[in-house]
Design a protein around this motif. Structure first.
Motif, PDB file in Angstrom:
ATOM      1  N   GLN A   1      83.817  70.398 -32.797  1.00 63.16           N
ATOM      2  CA  GLN A   1      82.442  69.998 -32.508  1.00 63.16           C
ATOM      3  C   GLN A   1      82.196  68.751 -33.337  1.00 63.16           C
ATOM      4  O   GLN A   1      82.900  68.504 -34.310  1.00 63.16           O
TER       5      GLN A   1
ATOM      6  N   TYR B   1      79.365  65.134 -34.410  1.00 57.56           N
ATOM      7  CA  TYR B   1      78.200  64.278 -34.287  1.00 57.56           C
ATOM      8  C   TYR B   1      78.552  62.909 -34.848  1.00 57.56           C
ATOM      9  O   TYR B   1      79.567  62.744 -35.510  1.00 57.56           O
ATOM     10  N   ASP B   2      77.711  61.935 -34.583  1.00 60.34           N
ATOM     11  CA  ASP B   2      77.982  60.549 -34.956  1.00 60.34           C
ATOM     12  C   ASP B   2      77.009  60.108 -36.045  1.00 60.34           C
ATOM     13  O   ASP B   2      75.886  59.731 -35.744  1.00 60.34           O
TER      14      ASP B   2
ATOM     15  N   GLN C   1      79.798  60.787 -29.137  1.00 64.25           N
ATOM     16  CA  GLN C   1      78.680  61.532 -29.712  1.00 64.25           C
ATOM     17  C   GLN C   1      77.814  62.128 -28.603  1.00 64.25           C
ATOM     18  O   GLN C   1      77.444  63.304 -28.663  1.00 64.25           O
ATOM     19  N   GLU C   2      77.487  61.327 -27.593  1.00 65.37           N
ATOM     20  CA  GLU C   2      76.662  61.816 -26.480  1.00 65.37           C
ATOM     21  C   GLU C   2      77.365  62.966 -25.755  1.00 65.37           C
ATOM     22  O   GLU C   2      76.741  63.964 -25.402  1.00 65.37           O
TER      23      GLU C   2
ATOM     24  N   LEU D   1      79.682  65.028 -26.982  1.00 62.13           N
ATOM     25  CA  LEU D   1      79.736  66.209 -27.835  1.00 62.13           C
ATOM     26  C   LEU D   1      78.373  66.880 -27.956  1.00 62.13           C
ATOM     27  O   LEU D   1      78.281  68.101 -28.067  1.00 62.13           O
ATOM     28  N   ARG D   2      77.311  66.091 -27.914  1.00 63.72           N
ATOM     29  CA  ARG D   2      75.964  66.665 -28.013  1.00 63.72           C
ATOM     30  C   ARG D   2      75.599  67.439 -26.746  1.00 63.72           C
ATOM     31  O   ARG D   2      74.888  68.432 -26.802  1.00 63.72           O
ATOM     32  N   ASP D   3      76.101  67.000 -25.602  1.00 67.40           N
ATOM     33  CA  ASP D   3      75.747  67.619 -24.324  1.00 67.40           C
ATOM     34  C   ASP D   3      76.722  68.700 -23.878  1.00 67.40           C
ATOM     35  O   ASP D   3      76.679  69.130 -22.728  1.00 67.40           O
TER      36      ASP D   3
END
Length: 160
Positions: free
Chosen positions: A36, A38-39, A123-124, A126-128
């Motif tokens: 998992q 984030y950026d 990042q986008e 992984l976030r979604d």
């Protein structure tokens, strides 16, 4: 004579450090691990995606900075999972070495540096991520030292 040795040893040490750093890329075992991420923004270090693995979540009790080893084994899908975290270095099997201070554990593969556009895109993605999608990090591991090769996003039917 001593000056000659000092001048000769310094470049030799630099070459040795370089070889040690790239050795996992050439001799390492291919390991795929769920991740998992984030950026974060950091002007001094550049653009990277902070990745988190299952071996970051398994804690081991330590009072001071200690070497630790996460023992990994593949599941039926070929994705490696953490079996245990030990303070003793395993003699056989796939493992990744790290450090623990009792609060945090660092294995050296938590930061994946990318160009700015690719870091934001990852990042986008992984976030979604939803329940039908999995992020898989491709690592190369040699004698406990690991390097990140890439991160892939897989749908439940194992297609990109």
């Amino acid at each position: 004579m001593i000056k000659f040795l000092a001048i000769f040893i310094q470049p030799l040490l630099l070459v040795g450090f370089f070889i040690y750093a790239i050795l996992p890329f050439y001799l390492g075992k291919d390991v795929y691990v769920k991740t998992q991420g984030y950026d974060p923004r950091d002007f001094l270090r550049g653009n990277y995606v902070h990745l988190r693995y299952d071996f970051n979540d398994k804690k081991i009790k330590t009072d001071e900075l200690t070497d630790i080893y996460a023992i990994l084994e593949p599941n039926k899908d070929g994705i490696y999972e953490t079996i245990s975290i030990n303070k003793t270095k395993p003699k056989v099997g796939v493992y990744i070495s790290g450090k623990s201070n009792g609060y945090t554990q660092n294995f050296g593969v938590e930061k994946y540096f990318l160009p700015p556009e690719k870091a934001l895109e990852l990042q986008e993605t992984l976030r979604d991520i939803d329940s039908n999608t999995t992020a898989i990090a491709h690592l190369k591991i040699f004698n406990g030292d690991a390097r990140i090769i890439g991160v892939e996003i897989l749908k439940q039917n194992n297609q990109k």
